[in-house]
Every structure is written in structure tokens, then in C-alpha cells.
Design a protein around this motif. Structure first.
Motif, PDB file in Angstrom:
ATOM      1  N   SER A  13       0.973  -1.360  -0.026  1.00 53.25           N
ATOM      2  CA  SER A  13      -0.087  -0.079  -0.158  1.00 53.25           C
ATOM      3  C   SER A  13       1.119   1.307   0.079  1.00 53.25           C
ATOM      4  N   LEU A  14       0.698   2.149  -1.209  1.00 57.35           N
ATOM      5  CA  LEU A  14       1.562   3.220  -1.179  1.00 57.35           C
ATOM      6  C   LEU A  14       0.822   4.583  -1.195  1.00 57.35           C
ATOM      7  N   GLN A  15       1.298   5.509  -0.477  1.00 54.40           N
ATOM      8  CA  GLN A  15       0.495   6.916  -0.426  1.00 54.40           C
ATOM      9  C   GLN A  15       1.477   7.676  -0.846  1.00 54.40           C
ATOM     10  N   VAL A  16       1.164   8.558  -2.051  1.00 56.20           N
ATOM     11  CA  VAL A  16       1.942   9.270  -2.528  1.00 56.20           C
ATOM     12  C   VAL A  16       1.318  10.706  -2.395  1.00 56.20           C
ATOM     13  N   GLU A  17       2.199  11.758  -2.210  1.00 56.61           N
ATOM     14  CA  GLU A  17       1.658  13.189  -2.026  1.00 56.61           C
ATOM     15  C   GLU A  17       2.611  14.184  -2.423  1.00 56.61           C
ATOM     16  N   GLY A  18       2.222  15.252  -2.946  1.00 59.12           N
ATOM     17  CA  GLY A  18       2.913  16.170  -3.738  1.00 59.12           C
ATOM     18  C   GLY A  18       2.659  16.352  -4.925  1.00 59.12           C
ATOM     19  N   ALA A  45      -1.374  -1.145  -4.163  1.00 64.19           N
ATOM     20  CA  ALA A  45      -2.603  -0.133  -4.227  1.00 64.19           C
ATOM     21  C   ALA A  45      -1.843   1.226  -3.949  1.00 64.19           C
ATOM     22  N   MET A  46      -2.054   2.027  -4.951  1.00 70.08           N
ATOM     23  CA  MET A  46      -1.283   3.441  -4.971  1.00 70.08           C
ATOM     24  C   MET A  46      -2.203   4.462  -4.518  1.00 70.08           C
ATOM     25  N   ASP A  47      -2.377   4.881  -3.374  1.00 67.00           N
ATOM     26  CA  ASP A  47      -3.150   5.955  -3.198  1.00 67.00           C
ATOM     27  C   ASP A  47      -2.670   7.456  -3.603  1.00 67.00           C
ATOM     28  N   LEU A  51      -1.906  13.654  -4.300  1.00 75.20           N
ATOM     29  CA  LEU A  51      -0.989  14.261  -5.370  1.00 75.20           C
ATOM     30  C   LEU A  51      -1.478  15.220  -6.212  1.00 75.20           C
ATOM     31  N   ARG A  52      -0.926  16.467  -6.003  1.00 73.61           N
ATOM     32  CA  ARG A  52      -1.681  17.512  -6.450  1.00 73.61           C
ATOM     33  C   ARG A  52      -1.352  18.015  -7.861  1.00 73.61           C
ATOM     34  N   TYR A  53      -0.142  17.537  -8.452  1.00 77.52           N
ATOM     35  CA  TYR A  53       0.023  17.827  -9.896  1.00 77.52           C
ATOM     36  C   TYR A  53       0.995  16.650 -10.305  1.00 77.52           C
ATOM     37  N   MET A  54       0.989  16.501 -11.729  1.00 75.16           N
ATOM     38  CA  MET A  54       1.608  15.350 -12.077  1.00 75.16           C
ATOM     39  C   MET A  54       2.115  15.713 -13.622  1.00 75.16           C
ATOM     40  N   ASN A  55       3.234  15.920 -14.192  1.00 77.34           N
ATOM     41  CA  ASN A  55       3.426  15.997 -15.648  1.00 77.34           C
ATOM     42  C   ASN A  55       3.697  14.782 -16.081  1.00 77.34           C
ATOM     43  N   SER A  56       4.140  14.988 -17.395  1.00 70.56           N
ATOM     44  CA  SER A  56       4.539  13.729 -18.347  1.00 70.56           C
ATOM     45  C   SER A  56       5.415  12.727 -17.684  1.00 70.56           C
ATOM     46  N   SER A  57       6.526  13.400 -16.892  1.00 70.76           N
ATOM     47  CA  SER A  57       7.495  12.554 -16.252  1.00 70.76           C
ATOM     48  C   SER A  57       6.891  11.815 -15.052  1.00 70.76           C
ATOM     49  N   GLY A  58       5.902  12.430 -14.549  1.00 73.69           N
ATOM     50  CA  GLY A  58       5.121  11.670 -13.637  1.00 73.69           C
ATOM     51  C   GLY A  58       4.207  10.549 -14.056  1.00 73.69           C
ATOM     52  N   ILE A  59       3.758  10.914 -15.216  1.00 73.03           N
ATOM     53  CA  ILE A  59       2.683   9.748 -15.989  1.00 73.03           C
ATOM     54  C   ILE A  59       3.890   8.342 -15.947  1.00 73.03           C
ATOM     55  N   GLY A  60       4.940   8.880 -16.686  1.00 72.30           N
ATOM     56  CA  GLY A  60       6.123   7.850 -16.966  1.00 72.30           C
ATOM     57  C   GLY A  60       6.275   7.049 -15.936  1.00 72.30           C
ATOM     58  N   VAL A  61       6.320   7.504 -14.533  1.00 74.82           N
ATOM     59  CA  VAL A  61       6.863   6.844 -13.251  1.00 74.82           C
ATOM     60  C   VAL A  61       5.499   5.953 -12.911  1.00 74.82           C
ATOM     61  N   LEU A  62       4.318   6.382 -13.179  1.00 77.64           N
ATOM     62  CA  LEU A  62       3.258   5.605 -12.857  1.00 77.64           C
ATOM     63  C   LEU A  62       3.074   4.457 -13.662  1.00 77.64           C
ATOM     64  N   ILE A  63       3.416   4.543 -15.041  1.00 76.99           N
ATOM     65  CA  ILE A  63       3.397   3.709 -16.185  1.00 76.99           C
ATOM     66  C   ILE A  63       4.536   2.555 -15.757  1.00 76.99           C
ATOM     67  N   THR A  64       5.520   2.906 -15.558  1.00 76.91           N
ATOM     68  CA  THR A  64       6.790   2.005 -15.127  1.00 76.91           C
ATOM     69  C   THR A  64       6.502   1.332 -13.917  1.00 76.91           C
ATOM     70  N   GLU A  75      -0.341  -6.712 -10.226  1.00 79.66           N
ATOM     71  CA  GLU A  75      -0.970  -5.570 -10.552  1.00 79.66           C
ATOM     72  C   GLU A  75      -1.116  -4.424  -9.549  1.00 79.66           C
ATOM     73  N   MET A  76      -1.159  -3.293 -10.157  1.00 84.11           N
ATOM     74  CA  MET A  76      -1.309  -2.058  -9.435  1.00 84.11           C
ATOM     75  C   MET A  76      -2.545  -1.223  -9.878  1.00 84.11           C
ATOM     76  N   VAL A  77      -2.996  -0.974  -8.670  1.00 83.46           N
ATOM     77  CA  VAL A  77      -4.438  -0.083  -8.552  1.00 83.46           C
ATOM     78  C   VAL A  77      -4.064   1.248  -7.982  1.00 83.46           C
ATOM     79  N   LEU A  78      -4.788   2.223  -8.577  1.00 87.81           N
ATOM     80  CA  LEU A  78      -4.702   3.704  -8.438  1.00 87.81           C
ATOM     81  C   LEU A  78      -5.746   3.839  -7.512  1.00 87.81           C
ATOM     82  N   ILE A  79      -5.654   4.649  -6.070  1.00 83.14           N
ATOM     83  CA  ILE A  79      -6.669   5.062  -5.517  1.00 83.14           C
ATOM     84  C   ILE A  79      -7.067   6.461  -5.714  1.00 83.14           C
TER      85      ILE A  79
END
Length: 114
Positions: A13-18, A45-47, A51-64, A75-79
Motif C-alpha cells: 500500500s503506497l501513499q503518494v503526495e505532493g 494499491a497506490m493512493d 498528489l496535487r500535480y503530475m506532468n508527463s514524467s510523473g505519468i511515466g513513473v506511474l506507467i513504469t 497488478e497495481m491499482v490507483l486510489i
């Protein structure tokens, strides 16, 4: 960007912020994911509600992260993405690739059914 994690019942269970901007911001997160996959955890499960803002590099991190879990047979699920992140996922059509749920409980149900 900051993140924290816990493991419960075989699920990471991951909690990402900022702000998830720039590849460097996500390197620690990807390394953390790699460590857990290496130890046999393949469900996450990634909460991202804080997460306030994400750019294309951030999208790349999620896809990776998603790719790493799926390649390991998991599997990874976004919350609960914020409205701005949700719009970004819709615009990029990534909402059709990621499983997105509103609560950690829903994420656990999704992951247990994989």
C-alpha cells in the motif's frame, strides 16, 4: 513528492503526495517498488489522492510502476486521483489502462480478484 508505504496481507500500500514532476522525483518510488517486487510482493494499491500535480514524467513513473508489477505477474491499482490528475489520466487515455478506484477497500477487492 513524498511517499510512504506499508505491507498488509500480501499487498503493498503506497501513499503518494505532493507533485510528481520530473523523472528524478519518481526514481526513489520506482526503486522502492523494485525492492518489494524482488521480495515477492506483486500486488500494489497506490493512493494518489494527495498528489496535487503530475506532468508527463510523473505519468511515466506511474506507467513504469504498473509495467513492473504486471511483468512480475501482478497488478497495481490507483486510489482516488484528484480532479486534476483524473483529468490528465482521461486526456491521455490512461484511465483505460489503470484500474482506478475510490477507496483502499475497493483496491484490495480488485487486487484479490486478480
Amino acid at each position: 513528492m513524498k511517499f510512504s508505504s506499508k505491507v498488509h496481507d500480501g499487498i503493498l500500500s503506497l501513499q503518494v503526495e505532493g507533485d510528481l514532476i520530473g523523472q528524478e522525483a519518481g526514481l526513489d518510488l520506482i526503486e522502492h517498488i523494485n525492492d518489494h517486487i524482488s521480495s515477492g510482493l506483486i500486488l500494489a494499491a497506490m493512493d494518489i489522492s494527495a498528489l496535487r500535480y503530475m506532468n508527463s514524467s510523473g505519468i511515466g513513473v506511474l506507467i513504469t510502476g504498473l509495467t513492473k508489477f504486471r511483468n512480475a505477474g501482478g497488478e497495481m491499482v490507483l486510489i482516488k486521483p484528484s480532479e486534476s490528475v483524473k483529468k490528465l489520466l482521461i486526456i491521455t487515455k490512461l484511465n483505460s489502462i489503470f484500474t482506478i478506484v475510490d477507496t483502499e477497500e475497493e483496491a484490495i477487492v480488485e487486487l484479490k480478484n486478480k
